[in-house]
Design an enzyme around this catalytic site. Structure first.
Site, PDB file in Angstrom:
ATOM      1  N   LYS A 146      34.876  40.437  38.629  1.00  0.00           N
ATOM      2  CA  LYS A 146      34.721  41.642  37.795  1.00  0.00           C
ATOM      3  C   LYS A 146      33.654  41.381  36.731  1.00  0.00           C
ATOM      4  O   LYS A 146      32.647  40.761  37.043  1.00  0.00           O
ATOM      5  CB  LYS A 146      36.074  42.065  37.228  1.00  0.00           C
ATOM      6  CG  LYS A 146      37.120  42.209  38.341  1.00  0.00           C
ATOM      7  CD  LYS A 146      38.388  42.857  37.926  1.00  0.00           C
ATOM      8  CE  LYS A 146      39.320  42.946  39.121  1.00  0.00           C
ATOM      9  NZ  LYS A 146      40.557  43.637  38.837  1.00  0.00           N
ATOM     10  N   SER A 165      47.276  41.226  41.395  1.00  0.00           N
ATOM     11  CA  SER A 165      48.052  40.216  40.663  1.00  0.00           C
ATOM     12  C   SER A 165      48.441  39.009  41.527  1.00  0.00           C
ATOM     13  O   SER A 165      49.552  38.474  41.392  1.00  0.00           O
ATOM     14  CB  SER A 165      49.296  40.844  40.028  1.00  0.00           C
ATOM     15  OG  SER A 165      48.908  41.768  39.037  1.00  0.00           O
ATOM     16  N   ASN A 183      37.046  38.073  43.077  1.00  0.00           N
ATOM     17  CA  ASN A 183      36.373  39.208  42.433  1.00  0.00           C
ATOM     18  C   ASN A 183      36.368  38.932  40.929  1.00  0.00           C
ATOM     19  O   ASN A 183      37.371  39.138  40.260  1.00  0.00           O
ATOM     20  CB  ASN A 183      37.149  40.496  42.765  1.00  0.00           C
ATOM     21  CG  ASN A 183      36.587  41.715  42.046  1.00  0.00           C
ATOM     22  OD1 ASN A 183      35.504  41.654  41.464  1.00  0.00           O
ATOM     23  ND2 ASN A 183      37.322  42.813  42.087  1.00  0.00           N
ATOM     24  N   GLU A 197      45.122  47.302  48.044  1.00  0.00           N
ATOM     25  CA  GLU A 197      45.263  46.991  46.619  1.00  0.00           C
ATOM     26  C   GLU A 197      45.996  48.125  45.914  1.00  0.00           C
ATOM     27  O   GLU A 197      45.360  49.067  45.402  1.00  0.00           O
ATOM     28  CB  GLU A 197      43.888  46.820  45.976  1.00  0.00           C
ATOM     29  CG  GLU A 197      43.107  45.640  46.475  1.00  0.00           C
ATOM     30  CD  GLU A 197      42.249  45.037  45.362  1.00  0.00           C
ATOM     31  OE1 GLU A 197      42.422  43.864  45.067  1.00  0.00           O
ATOM     32  OE2 GLU A 197      41.439  45.768  44.784  1.00  0.00           O
ATOM     33  N   GLU A 238      38.812  50.466  40.302  1.00  0.00           N
ATOM     34  CA  GLU A 238      38.228  50.466  38.948  1.00  0.00           C
ATOM     35  C   GLU A 238      36.932  51.272  38.922  1.00  0.00           C
ATOM     36  O   GLU A 238      36.608  51.897  37.916  1.00  0.00           O
ATOM     37  CB  GLU A 238      37.998  49.021  38.482  1.00  0.00           C
ATOM     38  CG  GLU A 238      39.315  48.362  38.072  1.00  0.00           C
ATOM     39  CD  GLU A 238      39.309  46.853  38.105  1.00  0.00           C
ATOM     40  OE1 GLU A 238      38.247  46.233  38.286  1.00  0.00           O
ATOM     41  OE2 GLU A 238      40.408  46.275  37.955  1.00  0.00           O
ATOM     42  N   HIS A 247      36.364  50.077  45.088  1.00  0.00           N
ATOM     43  CA  HIS A 247      37.395  49.473  44.227  1.00  0.00           C
ATOM     44  C   HIS A 247      37.927  50.551  43.268  1.00  0.00           C
ATOM     45  O   HIS A 247      37.170  51.356  42.744  1.00  0.00           O
ATOM     46  CB  HIS A 247      36.804  48.291  43.448  1.00  0.00           C
ATOM     47  CG  HIS A 247      37.870  47.459  42.804  1.00  0.00           C
ATOM     48  ND1 HIS A 247      38.563  47.877  41.698  1.00  0.00           N
ATOM     49  CD2 HIS A 247      38.382  46.246  43.130  1.00  0.00           C
ATOM     50  CE1 HIS A 247      39.455  46.949  41.367  1.00  0.00           C
ATOM     51  NE2 HIS A 247      39.363  45.954  42.229  1.00  0.00           N
ATOM     52  N   GLY A 294      45.781  43.745  38.062  1.00  0.00           N
ATOM     53  CA  GLY A 294      45.647  43.285  36.676  1.00  0.00           C
ATOM     54  C   GLY A 294      46.870  43.490  35.809  1.00  0.00           C
ATOM     55  O   GLY A 294      46.793  43.405  34.587  1.00  0.00           O
TER      56      GLY A 294
HETATM   57  P1  PGA Z   1      43.880  41.195  39.993  1.00  0.00           P
HETATM   58  O1  PGA Z   1      42.704  42.106  40.574  1.00  0.00           O
HETATM   59  O2  PGA Z   1      44.019  40.007  40.891  1.00  0.00           O
HETATM   60  O3  PGA Z   1      43.413  40.826  38.601  1.00  0.00           O
HETATM   61  O4  PGA Z   1      45.109  42.033  39.972  1.00  0.00           O
HETATM   62  C1  PGA Z   1      42.528  42.280  41.952  1.00  0.00           C
HETATM   63  C2  PGA Z   1      41.357  43.196  42.197  1.00  0.00           C
HETATM   64  O5  PGA Z   1      41.181  44.163  41.470  1.00  0.00           O
HETATM   65  O6  PGA Z   1      40.534  42.964  43.106  1.00  0.00           O
END
Ligand code: PGA
Length: 248
Positions: free
Chosen positions: A10, A210, A8, A163, A93, A91, A169
């Protein structure tokens, strides 16, 4: 079953040149590994990357109508026509930054399935919910509402990603044991909603939050964790290749 590893990206990278270089490194790493690899780039890079036998294409989002007067939206029909196989839905976010609701996620899942895409529903609790001991109550509400408009017979066509929001993140990945507990919870709940026991075993449930080369194997060692949803480490070619390297 092959492990499913989803990159992903982003809102990265910021140039076509970087996107092409990153995609080329991922294709190279994927060709040596044994996983099913999916790249979800920003929409504007989908055509640059294209799908191949080693790397499938996914989108990070879609709209919940197939077409119409919806300025700025991209529909699952368009994504399917572009060669996408997967689409991320719900997601955190998007929920937190863009106020997307579980009802919207449910509409997106239903339409994506109708268009022949595999939706990947992202679910997980916040740090506060975890501390209050409400992680599973919240996750059940989230899953039930996000699946509300999906036909029972279609539930096994959806992939899920656990998640936990505190792990996204932050560098604070959730332990493999805790991830497994959540993954098993999701499997049981979806099979209960589907009214079919076998669904608990057949659906794909990934872990995300992460993940990097040094911790990926802890999750992948478990047969019930179907793969990984990788954010930050998927835009670092070396790190992502490190994740793919050890997959059997
Ligand atoms: P990350 O994000 O690996 O940067 O923690 C995972 C995600 O949001 O899909």
């Amino acid at each position: 079953m092959k492990k499913l590893i989803i990159a992903n990206w982003k809102c990265h990278p910021t140039t076509q040149k970087q996107a092409k270089a990153l995609a080329a490194s991922i294709k190279k790493a994927a060709s040596k590994g044994k996983a099913e690899v999916v790249v979800c780039p920003p929409f504007c890079y989908l055509s640059l990357i294209g799908s191949s036998s080693k790397v499938k294409l996914g989108a990070q989002n879609c709209f919940f109508q197939a077409k119409g007067a919806f300025t700025g939206e991209i529909s699952p029909l368009m994504l399917k026509d572009f060669g996408c196989s997967y689409v991320l839905v719900g997601h955190s976010e998007r929920e937190q930054t863009l106020c997307e609701t579980y009802e919207m996620a449910s509409k997106k899942i239903a339409l994506s399935l109708a268009c022949g895409l595999t939706p990947v529903l992202c679910v997980g609790e916040t740090q506060a919910q975890k501390e209050k001991g409400e992680a599973f109550i919240e996750m059940e509400k989230e899953i039930r509402e996000c699946l509300n408009l999906v036909k029972k017979a279609d539930l096994e066509k959806i992939a899920f990603a656990y998640e936990p929001i505190y792990a996204i993140g932050t560098g604070k990945n959730c332990s493999a044991d805790a991830a497994l507990t959540a993954v098993l919870f999701i499997r049981r709940l979806v099979s209960e909603i589907a009214g079919k026991k076998a669904v608990a075993d057949s659906i794909k449930v990934l872990y995300g939050g992460s993940v990097k080369a040094s911790n990926a194997q802890e999750y992948l060692n478990n047969q019930w964790i179907s793969g990984l949803l990788v954010g930050g480490a998927s835009i670092d070619a070396k790190e992502f290749a490190g994740i793919l390297k050890n997959i059997q």
